[in-house]
Enzyme design. Structure first.
Site, PDB file in Angstrom:
ATOM      1  N   ASN A 196      13.266   3.529   5.384  1.00 37.67           N
ATOM      2  CA  ASN A 196      12.185   2.621   5.766  1.00 37.67           C
ATOM      3  C   ASN A 196      11.087   3.423   6.449  1.00 37.67           C
ATOM      4  O   ASN A 196      11.327   4.501   6.993  1.00 37.67           O
ATOM      5  CB  ASN A 196      12.728   1.562   6.727  1.00 37.67           C
ATOM      6  CG  ASN A 196      11.663   0.579   7.190  1.00 37.67           C
ATOM      7  OD1 ASN A 196      10.908   0.046   6.374  1.00 37.67           O
ATOM      8  ND2 ASN A 196      11.585   0.333   8.486  1.00 37.67           N
ATOM      9  N   SER A 241       0.828  -1.212   0.000  1.00 36.23           N
ATOM     10  CA  SER A 241       0.000   0.000   0.000  1.00 36.23           C
ATOM     11  C   SER A 241       0.861   1.260   0.000  1.00 36.23           C
ATOM     12  O   SER A 241       0.504   2.260  -0.624  1.00 36.23           O
ATOM     13  CB  SER A 241      -0.972   0.007   1.182  1.00 36.23           C
ATOM     14  OG  SER A 241      -0.295   0.202   2.397  1.00 36.23           O
ATOM     15  N   GLU A 283       1.218   7.352   6.901  1.00 36.55           N
ATOM     16  CA  GLU A 283       2.364   6.756   6.219  1.00 36.55           C
ATOM     17  C   GLU A 283       2.367   7.137   4.741  1.00 36.55           C
ATOM     18  O   GLU A 283       3.407   7.484   4.168  1.00 36.55           O
ATOM     19  CB  GLU A 283       2.327   5.225   6.338  1.00 36.55           C
ATOM     20  CG  GLU A 283       2.582   4.688   7.728  1.00 36.55           C
ATOM     21  CD  GLU A 283       2.584   3.167   7.750  1.00 36.55           C
ATOM     22  OE1 GLU A 283       3.124   2.551   6.814  1.00 36.55           O
ATOM     23  OE2 GLU A 283       2.029   2.588   8.699  1.00 36.55           O
ATOM     24  N   HIS A 316       8.053   2.986   9.424  1.00 36.69           N
ATOM     25  CA  HIS A 316       7.679   2.120  10.543  1.00 36.69           C
ATOM     26  C   HIS A 316       6.451   2.707  11.241  1.00 36.69           C
ATOM     27  O   HIS A 316       6.379   3.923  11.458  1.00 36.69           O
ATOM     28  CB  HIS A 316       8.842   2.024  11.535  1.00 36.69           C
ATOM     29  CG  HIS A 316       8.550   1.125  12.702  1.00 36.69           C
ATOM     30  ND1 HIS A 316       8.526  -0.248  12.584  1.00 36.69           N
ATOM     31  CD2 HIS A 316       8.255   1.404  13.992  1.00 36.69           C
ATOM     32  CE1 HIS A 316       8.227  -0.776  13.762  1.00 36.69           C
ATOM     33  NE2 HIS A 316       8.063   0.203  14.629  1.00 36.69           N
TER      34      HIS A 316
END
Length: 206
Positions: A112, A16, A179, A114
């Site tokens: 990254n 996603s 995100e 998280h």
């Protein structure tokens, strides 16, 4: 025509965050191009998402370990990224710990996302950890990838409230919306050369 940063994406699952990056690129919100998507899972939905947008989508078997890649397999990942001239590697739900081979090859060029406000709740099931601890706010973090698990310098974070009625699933869904916003923002900052690392701190230049 300005240079568009070439991204390589690592994903193990539904992808996603990958889709959000693709959408932001196609809408003109993010000046970048995804050069290749690699997965350690042959039927990962992330690979299908990439193929739908004519992005090279490659499955590289991870080897015998459950939580990491074999060193020679890591070299295959590095070689693939180099073949596609990747400048920045983006982990988007990649569920394996990366080791020296790939970390050294892309030092300072691997990020990254998280689903917690690091350094709180690193590792797996971060939303469940947050609820168990009883925090009133959680969120998500984009950070550089280093040797530790979710320990690299923090680029950008977003905060969401934790509701009394939250489950790990409902909290995850609310965090995921953030995100999808901040990952592309972090890529933009990197691409524009606005990120400077001083010890553990990431300084965003004007």
């Amino acid at each position: 025509m300005t240079h568009k940063i070439r991204l390589g994406v690592l994903a193990s699952g539904r992808g996603s965050n990958l889709q959000a990056i693709i959408d932001n690129i196609e809408s003109g919100k993010l000046e970048a191009e995804i050069a290749v998507v690699i997965s350690d899972v042959e039927n990962a939905q992330a690979l299908e998402r990439a193929r739908k947008h004519n992005i090279p989508a490659i499955y590289i078997p991870p080897g015998k370990f459950k939580t990491k890649l074999e060193p020679e397999i890591e070299k295959e990942y590095v070689d693939c990224f180099n073949k596609y001239q990747v400048e920045l590697v983006c982990l988007a739900g990649f569920m394996r710990i990366l080791k020296e081979t790939i970390l050294n090859a892309f030092k300072g060029r691997m990020i990254n996302i998280h689903p917690s406000l690091l350094p709180a709740f690193p590792g797996l099931e971060a939303q469940k950890q947050a609820l168990a601890y009883g925090v009133k706010f959680s969120g998500c973090t984009v950070h550089f990838v280093t040797e530790g698990i979710d320990t690299g310098p923090i680029i950008i974070q977003a905060v969401v409230p934790v509701l009394d009625t939250d489950t790990p699933e409902s909290l995850s869904e609310r965090i995921l919306k953030e995100e999808h916003k901040i990952y592309s923002e972090a890529i933009r900052l990197y691409a524009e050369g606005k990120i400077k690392i001083e010890e553990r701190r990431v300084i965003i230049k004007e």
